[in-house]
Design a protein around this motif. Structure first.
Motif, PDB file in Angstrom:
ATOM      1  N   ARG A 190       0.813  -1.223   0.000  1.00 54.79           N
ATOM      2  CA  ARG A 190       0.000   0.000   0.000  1.00 54.79           C
ATOM      3  C   ARG A 190       0.846   1.273   0.000  1.00 54.79           C
ATOM      4  O   ARG A 190       0.355   2.341   0.367  1.00 54.79           O
ATOM      5  N   THR A 191       2.098   1.180  -0.394  1.00 66.26           N
ATOM      6  CA  THR A 191       2.969   2.353  -0.366  1.00 66.26           C
ATOM      7  C   THR A 191       2.933   3.089  -1.713  1.00 66.26           C
ATOM      8  O   THR A 191       3.328   2.540  -2.734  1.00 66.26           O
ATOM      9  N   PHE A 192       2.455   4.318  -1.689  1.00 62.62           N
ATOM     10  CA  PHE A 192       2.505   5.157  -2.892  1.00 62.62           C
ATOM     11  C   PHE A 192       3.909   5.746  -3.026  1.00 62.62           C
ATOM     12  O   PHE A 192       4.449   6.288  -2.056  1.00 62.62           O
ATOM     13  N   GLN A 193       4.475   5.658  -4.229  1.00 64.13           N
ATOM     14  CA  GLN A 193       5.782   6.278  -4.480  1.00 64.13           C
ATOM     15  C   GLN A 193       5.771   6.869  -5.886  1.00 64.13           C
ATOM     16  O   GLN A 193       5.191   6.303  -6.803  1.00 64.13           O
ATOM     17  N   ARG A 194       6.462   7.975  -6.035  1.00 59.23           N
ATOM     18  CA  ARG A 194       6.527   8.632  -7.354  1.00 59.23           C
ATOM     19  C   ARG A 194       7.683   8.091  -8.180  1.00 59.23           C
ATOM     20  O   ARG A 194       8.722   7.720  -7.665  1.00 59.23           O
TER      21      ARG A 194
ATOM     22  N   THR B 206       0.296  13.492  -1.078  1.00 56.51           N
ATOM     23  CA  THR B 206       0.557  14.528  -2.070  1.00 56.51           C
ATOM     24  C   THR B 206       1.867  14.250  -2.821  1.00 56.51           C
ATOM     25  O   THR B 206       2.733  13.538  -2.327  1.00 56.51           O
ATOM     26  N   TYR B 207       1.977  14.850  -4.012  1.00 58.29           N
ATOM     27  CA  TYR B 207       3.233  14.737  -4.766  1.00 58.29           C
ATOM     28  C   TYR B 207       4.405  15.248  -3.930  1.00 58.29           C
ATOM     29  O   TYR B 207       5.501  14.706  -3.991  1.00 58.29           O
ATOM     30  N   GLU B 208       4.128  16.295  -3.149  1.00 60.11           N
ATOM     31  CA  GLU B 208       5.172  16.891  -2.327  1.00 60.11           C
ATOM     32  C   GLU B 208       5.698  15.878  -1.296  1.00 60.11           C
ATOM     33  O   GLU B 208       6.902  15.714  -1.120  1.00 60.11           O
ATOM     34  N   LYS B 209       4.754  15.160  -0.663  1.00 57.61           N
ATOM     35  CA  LYS B 209       5.142  14.178   0.349  1.00 57.61           C
ATOM     36  C   LYS B 209       5.950  13.042  -0.273  1.00 57.61           C
ATOM     37  O   LYS B 209       6.786  12.416   0.373  1.00 57.61           O
ATOM     38  N   MET B 210       5.684  12.776  -1.547  1.00 59.47           N
ATOM     39  CA  MET B 210       6.329  11.637  -2.208  1.00 59.47           C
ATOM     40  C   MET B 210       7.543  12.054  -3.046  1.00 59.47           C
ATOM     41  O   MET B 210       8.037  11.271  -3.843  1.00 59.47           O
ATOM     42  N   ALA B 211       7.999  13.284  -2.855  1.00 55.86           N
ATOM     43  CA  ALA B 211       9.160  13.725  -3.635  1.00 55.86           C
ATOM     44  C   ALA B 211      10.388  12.896  -3.268  1.00 55.86           C
ATOM     45  O   ALA B 211      10.496  12.403  -2.139  1.00 55.86           O
ATOM     46  N   GLY B 212      11.317  12.734  -4.194  1.00 54.92           N
ATOM     47  CA  GLY B 212      12.553  11.981  -3.918  1.00 54.92           C
ATOM     48  C   GLY B 212      12.242  10.554  -3.512  1.00 54.92           C
ATOM     49  O   GLY B 212      11.522   9.846  -4.195  1.00 54.92           O
ATOM     50  N   THR B 213      12.789  10.153  -2.353  1.00 52.61           N
ATOM     51  CA  THR B 213      12.491   8.804  -1.879  1.00 52.61           C
ATOM     52  C   THR B 213      11.327   8.821  -0.884  1.00 52.61           C
ATOM     53  O   THR B 213      11.123   7.864  -0.143  1.00 52.61           O
ATOM     54  N   GLY B 214      10.580   9.901  -0.888  1.00 53.00           N
ATOM     55  CA  GLY B 214       9.416   9.995  -0.002  1.00 53.00           C
ATOM     56  C   GLY B 214       8.350   8.987  -0.396  1.00 53.00           C
ATOM     57  O   GLY B 214       8.327   8.492  -1.517  1.00 53.00           O
ATOM     58  N   HIS B 215       7.455   8.680   0.538  1.00 48.19           N
ATOM     59  CA  HIS B 215       6.409   7.718   0.242  1.00 48.19           C
ATOM     60  C   HIS B 215       5.226   7.964   1.161  1.00 48.19           C
ATOM     61  O   HIS B 215       5.337   8.700   2.149  1.00 48.19           O
ATOM     62  N   ALA B 216       4.099   7.374   0.836  1.00 42.86           N
ATOM     63  CA  ALA B 216       2.911   7.489   1.676  1.00 42.86           C
ATOM     64  C   ALA B 216       2.146   6.182   1.581  1.00 42.86           C
ATOM     65  O   ALA B 216       1.810   5.738   0.493  1.00 42.86           O
ATOM     66  N   GLN B 217       1.928   5.566   2.730  1.00 42.46           N
ATOM     67  CA  GLN B 217       1.296   4.259   2.756  1.00 42.46           C
ATOM     68  C   GLN B 217      -0.171   4.441   3.152  1.00 42.46           C
ATOM     69  O   GLN B 217      -0.463   4.988   4.213  1.00 42.46           O
ATOM     70  N   TRP B 218      -1.105   4.028   2.277  1.00 43.60           N
ATOM     71  CA  TRP B 218      -2.515   4.240   2.617  1.00 43.60           C
ATOM     72  C   TRP B 218      -2.989   3.251   3.659  1.00 43.60           C
ATOM     73  O   TRP B 218      -2.439   2.159   3.694  1.00 43.60           O
ATOM     74  N   PRO B 219      -3.954   3.590   4.507  1.00 40.24           N
ATOM     75  CA  PRO B 219      -4.689   4.855   4.523  1.00 40.24           C
ATOM     76  C   PRO B 219      -3.843   6.038   5.007  1.00 40.24           C
ATOM     77  O   PRO B 219      -3.125   5.923   5.984  1.00 40.24           O
TER      78      PRO B 219
ATOM     79  N   CYS C 260      -0.950  13.199   8.133  1.00 37.74           N
ATOM     80  CA  CYS C 260      -0.727  11.778   8.378  1.00 37.74           C
ATOM     81  C   CYS C 260       0.480  11.286   7.569  1.00 37.74           C
ATOM     82  O   CYS C 260       0.554  11.494   6.367  1.00 37.74           O
ATOM     83  N   PRO C 261       1.442  10.623   8.229  1.00 33.70           N
ATOM     84  CA  PRO C 261       2.612  10.145   7.492  1.00 33.70           C
ATOM     85  C   PRO C 261       2.336   8.854   6.728  1.00 33.70           C
ATOM     86  O   PRO C 261       3.177   8.380   5.967  1.00 33.70           O
ATOM     87  N   GLY C 262       1.166   8.261   6.921  1.00 31.32           N
ATOM     88  CA  GLY C 262       0.858   6.981   6.296  1.00 31.32           C
ATOM     89  C   GLY C 262       0.663   5.931   7.372  1.00 31.32           C
ATOM     90  O   GLY C 262       0.950   6.169   8.547  1.00 31.32           O
ATOM     91  N   THR C 263       0.131   4.782   6.971  1.00 28.81           N
ATOM     92  CA  THR C 263      -0.251   3.745   7.929  1.00 28.81           C
ATOM     93  C   THR C 263       0.378   2.418   7.531  1.00 28.81           C
ATOM     94  O   THR C 263      -0.177   1.686   6.720  1.00 28.81           O
ATOM     95  N   PRO C 264       1.543   2.076   8.123  1.00 29.39           N
ATOM     96  CA  PRO C 264       2.178   0.815   7.744  1.00 29.39           C
ATOM     97  C   PRO C 264       1.360  -0.409   8.129  1.00 29.39           C
ATOM     98  O   PRO C 264       1.425  -1.429   7.475  1.00 29.39           O
ATOM     99  N   THR C 265       0.570  -0.304   9.203  1.00 29.88           N
ATOM    100  CA  THR C 265      -0.118  -1.481   9.730  1.00 29.88           C
ATOM    101  C   THR C 265      -1.622  -1.257   9.769  1.00 29.88           C
ATOM    102  O   THR C 265      -2.091  -0.242  10.292  1.00 29.88           O
ATOM    103  N   LEU C 266      -2.369  -2.211   9.211  1.00 31.04           N
ATOM    104  CA  LEU C 266      -3.830  -2.123   9.258  1.00 31.04           C
ATOM    105  C   LEU C 266      -4.373  -2.867  10.480  1.00 31.04           C
ATOM    106  O   LEU C 266      -3.721  -3.743  11.018  1.00 31.04           O
ATOM    107  N   TYR C 267      -5.592  -2.505  10.858  1.00 31.18           N
ATOM    108  CA  TYR C 267      -6.387  -3.200  11.898  1.00 31.18           C
ATOM    109  C   TYR C 267      -5.753  -3.128  13.288  1.00 31.18           C
ATOM    110  O   TYR C 267      -5.822  -4.093  14.057  1.00 31.18           O
ATOM    111  N   LYS C 268      -5.097  -2.018  13.598  1.00 26.77           N
ATOM    112  CA  LYS C 268      -4.515  -1.918  14.940  1.00 26.77           C
ATOM    113  C   LYS C 268      -5.627  -2.004  15.983  1.00 26.77           C
ATOM    114  O   LYS C 268      -6.729  -1.509  15.769  1.00 26.77           O
ATOM    115  N   ASN C 269      -5.348  -2.628  17.114  1.00 29.43           N
ATOM    116  CA  ASN C 269      -6.298  -2.831  18.207  1.00 29.43           C
ATOM    117  C   ASN C 269      -7.566  -3.545  17.752  1.00 29.43           C
ATOM    118  O   ASN C 269      -8.663  -3.284  18.254  1.00 29.43           O
TER     119      ASN C 269
END
Lengths: 728, 197
Positions: A462-466, A518-531, A537-546
């Protein structure tokens, strides 16, 4: 020399790299410090760049638009205007005569990226007016998407790839990361070195089995029986987490009614393993502090793919091995952007962002955003990709728009698929290469290649990268999204995007879970993991916490099913099980990697059929011999690899080869719940060939003829259109 | 001492990235594109088999035309001088040297090979029409990129390959001796509360 940042186009790991460019040519690749790859690349990432330069090793790139004015006629190069007018007119005719649902489209999970796919599904839904859009996940992890949405709510990995290395136990079930995702396999090696226990359950003693603490060699096609027994042990031995089950799941009692019948002894024969090994595995899994189950095509390309995914999800829930950073579910996706295709709604029942087409509120939101009158978006789910053969036979599907895929190579029963494609009124192929599928097309649109355009990929976790363009488009190649918007504009629904960022911002606005990427967040080696719902929000590496699942009441739904044997069991005529697997140095239909110098040198036609030495000896077959493999669907020539690591009674062929083509042998039978073909199980026989020199030459002749045919199909693009020539 | 490449088989995942890096590096330098190391799959082991750059290199000793020589870095083949006699391949105790050639059938993607023997034929006997072969063996990439070090080692995604030279071998030996001493202590039934440094 210039360096241009990109994301590797070859698997779902999402490795960041720089393309090295000299004098307009891509001359190399080097790993950079992405979140998944940490500077490392596998052989495809490292050596899989030169196809962009149109090496013509396997098949030429398409650089100009071409059309076939008459069915069965020759391809003819035309101007973009003529190609687009011709296509718009033909599609409009078919839509008027047979309705919008007579048109089927498939997205591309490969190089184009999320933006191109988003525009394609917008064209499909808003302009054509159908939900007949699908993607290759149908053939691979479709059952994972469906099975996980049914049970835990999100059709994706619940853990992130980097966190795998901190798990206490990793169990691989029908998944061979060393061949499918070397950079994920690297995390498993690291986990082992950090002290994790490894369990491998597979008919093949895969690379990871060598470092496993427990390896269970099972028979092909027994998945559900094995997993039911595995679940049975967890509950029978009281290793389930009752408090978690009560608080966070529904349906335990009904689930247990089915599971209780599957004692390890009851499945021992079907699975071909020691019942105590099942117990041992279940104990290790349930009692480790943090366990991950990883699975791949071994689970999904089976008759009961979705049902096995239901059971795996249930196991993780009853054992409370889910919802933590190092505990959860890891269906690792095959193609680099197959997660993205699903994210973008290249799915007959889902709008972008997993918003259901059947939900009127969702449709209303998209209608408003897209300037459509209320009720304009179709509410009925569309056809699946695997509905294409019978859809065409029954006259329901008249036109097929193929975007960057090669179904003639990757779908089962190629002879049947070829008939399907030939019987269409209109076949459009938008690709970068003259593939076997494109060679049948009535319209050929040259898209830009990875390396020639910008965009965002979704990695498996689920990691978005440009990724960015390294070289300008070749010939008359246009960006895929430009082609869709020009076609849409001609067909009465104008679209005018300026760049991919504008498209991406529309995606963000429409999909709440993607909004913060955003494109800005994903610039260079940046990434954003949905949700990633907010800009902060920096992204959510883990789903279904708690134990908060993405279902209506936040509880997981436990589902259990009875085991059914595979469709085509071996018999006297076809006594071996045929299972299709992957080549580590090639990718998908091989149009990209087959055109790379190093990769094509390291592995070339006709590939191998892996066979146990005992089965080979019984057939008088030696290592490296060319052999015939036959099934009820066809017969192909390939090379034998005598392999002590595989089980007796089964043979394994990789699906990348055009001559040694296993999909000439596989059958078009699908899991009814997902429409995914049963590629992992059909019956075949292997025959020796006495005259090996003849066989070597025959194989070369077939290969050369195929390459010649594709080059000849592409050749008309070298002749400029008459209209343009006279205008000059 | 001789520097060579060693492998940790438990880290090897058999992916072949080492082969790709080897091939690319040598091809770009105008040398044979054939990989200098080979992946070997046995039931319990997967490992890249590499040249040991032997002190008493038999390949060098038997070469009748002095096409193999020892440089400061490695034992290397002069591809221009090699006559393709295959003596070196026969005497190599590791199977780490073999003949290869560039097929004229592969020029500009118009490959049309005409095989003359089954593929299972030993590489020492295999030939193809119009292809002149020469010996290829690991040169530690010293002939074209001495600064960069062996490309396979750099490329391996699981860090399974190591350059073994005087320093690293010395360290490895010390580690082994420490491990042996610890094991010895345990064998003698003694326990220790000392944490590892």
């Amino acid at each position: 020399m210039e360096k241009h940042m990109a994301v590797c186009p070859y698997c779902g790991a999402g490795c960041k790299l720089n393309l090295l460019v000299d004098d307009g040519m891509v001359i190399g690749a080097e790993g950079i410090d992405g979140v998944t790859n940490e500077g490392e690349l596998c052989l495809k990432g490292l050596s899989g760049f030169d196809f962009i330069n149109d090496t013509k090793i396997l098949t030429p790139r398409i650089l100009h638009p071409m059309i076939r004015r008459e069915k069965g006629g020759e391809l003819e190069r035309v101007t973009w205007d003529e190609a687009l007018d011709f296509t718009a007119q033909r599609l409009t005719e078919i839509k008027e005569k047979y309705g919008p649902d007579a048109i089927m489209l498939t997205g591309s999970s490969r190089g184009p990226g999320n933006e191109a796919n988003f525009v394609m599904q917008k064209f499909t839904r808003a302009c054509i007016g159908t939900n007949n859009i699908d993607n290759c996940a149908r053939t691979c992890h479709g059952p994972s998407v469906i099975g996980l949405m049914d049970t835990v709510g999100s059709g994706a990995m619940s853990v992130s790839i980097p966190n795998l290395e901190n798990a206490d136990l990793i169990m691989l079930f029908g998944y061979n990361p060393s061949a499918s995702h070397p950079i994920v396999a690297r995390r498993i090696v690291k986990a082992k070195e950090k002290g994790a226990k490894i369990i491998v359950v597979d008919p093949r003693s895969i690379e990871t089995a060598r470092i496993a603490d427990l390896y269970i060699q099972i028979k092909n096609g027994c998945n559900l029986a094995f997993m039911n027994a595995f679940a049975n042990v967890i509950v029978s031995e009281n290793m389930h987490d009752k408090a978690f089950i009560d608080a966070h799941t529904n349906g335990f009692d009904a689930w247990w009614e089915t599971i209780k019948n599957y004692t390890p002894e009851s499945v021992a024969e079907v699975c071909g393993c020691d019942p105590d090994d099942i117990r041992k595995a279940a104990r290790m899994y349930a009692t480790a502090p943090n366990s991950v189950i990883g699975w791949g095509m071994g689970v999904t390309q089976q008759r009961q793919g979705v049902k096995v995914v239901h059971t795996i999800a249930a196991i993780a829930c009853v054992a409370n091995q889910i919802g933590r950073d190092n505990a959860g579910l890891a269906p690792v996706r095959g193609q680099n952007n197959v997660q993205g295709s699903c994210d973008m709604g290249m799915w007959p029942s889902l709008l972008p962002g997993y918003q259901k087409v059947e939900n009127p509120e969702m449709r209303a939101k998209f209608e408003k955003a897209w300037g459509l009158p209320a009720g304009a978006l179709p509410a009925e789910p569309g056809f699946k990709l695997t509905d294409l053969p019978h859809g065409v036979k029954e006259g329901k599907i008249r036109a097929f728009y193929n975007f960057g895929e090669d179904p003639l190579q990757t779908e089962p029963d190629s002879a049947d698929m070829k008939e399907t494609l030939e019987n269409l009124d209109l076949l459009i192929s938008q690709d970068i290469f003259m593939t076997q599928t494109t060679a049948l097309a009535d319209v050929v649109f040259p898209g830009t290649s990875w390396g020639e355009h910008d965009g965002v990929f979704s990695a498996s976790d689920r990691t978005f990268q440009r990724f960015t363009a390294a070289v300008p488009p070749k010939g008359e190649c246009k960006h895929d999204w430009q082609i869709f918007q020009e076609l849409s504009t001609r067909m009465g629904y104008p679209m005018h995007y300026e760049d991919t960022e504008e498209i991406w911002n529309e995606v963000r606005e429409l999909c709440p879970n993607f909004y913060g990427a955003t494109y800005e967040k994903m610039a260079g080696t940046g990434h954003a993991q949905w949700p990633v719902p907010t800009l902060e929000c920096p992204g959510t590496p883990t789903l279904y916490k708690n134990g908060q699942f993405n279902t209506a009441d936040k509880k997981a739904i436990l589902m259990a099913h009875d085991f059914v044997e595979p469709t085509e069991l071996p018999d006297d005529a076809y006594p071996l099980v045929l299972c299709t697997v992957r080549e580590v140095g090639h990718y998908s239909c091989r149009s990209m990697t087959g055109n790379c110098k190093v990769l094509s040198m390291l592995a070339d036609e006709p590939g191998y059929v892996h066979i146990n030495p005992a089965d080979a000896e019984a057939r008088n077959i030696r290592d490296e011999d060319l052999v015939w493999v036959s099934s009820r669907r066809g017969k192909v020539i390939t090379r034998a690899c005598l392999d002590e690591r595989i089980n007796k009674g089964a043979v394994y062929m990789t699906y990348q080869w055009w001559i040694g083509k296993c999909n000439d042998l596989t059958m078009h039978v699908t899991d009814p719940l997902s429409g995914t073909p049963e590629d992992k199980y059909s019956a075949c026989e292997v025959h020796s060939i006495d005259d090996q020199v003849w066989a070597e030459r025959h194989m070369q002749a077939l290969y050369s003829a195929l390459k010649d045919r594709l080059a000849a199909e592409a050749a008309p693009q070298n002749v400029a259109p008459a209209a343009e020539a006279s205008a000059e | 001492m001789n520097t060579f490449i060693a492998i940790e088989p438990d880290r090897c995942i058999g992916c072949g990235t080492c082969l790709a890096a080897c091939s690319h590096g040598h091809r770009v330098a105008g040398l044979q594109a054939e990989p200098r190391l080979a992946l070997t799959f046995a039931p319990q082991v997967t490992a890249a088999v590499t040249c040991h750059q032997c002190e008493g290199a038999p390949c060098l000793a038997v070469c009748p035309v002095d096409a193999i020589m020892r440089t400061d870095e490695a034992v290397v083949v002069n591809e221009q001088a090699c006559i393709g006699c295959k003596l070196c391949a026969i005497v190599c105790p590791f199977g780490a040297i073999h003949p290869a050639g560039t097929s004229t059938a592969g020029v500009a993607g118009i490959a049309f090979e005409t095989p003359s023997q089954p593929r299972g034929t030993s590489p020492l006997l295999a030939w193809s029409i119009g292809v002149y072969t020469c010996a290829v063996k690991c040169d530690l990439c010293s002939t074209y990129d001495p600064e960069g070090g062996p490309h396979c080692v750099r490329a391996c995604p699981t860090n399974a390959l190591f350059v073994r030279d005087a320093t690293t071998l010395g360290d490895a030996r010390k580690d082994k001796m420490k491990a042996a001493a610890t094991a010895n202590q345990i064998m003698m039934g003694r326990s220790t509360n000392l944490k590892e440094a």
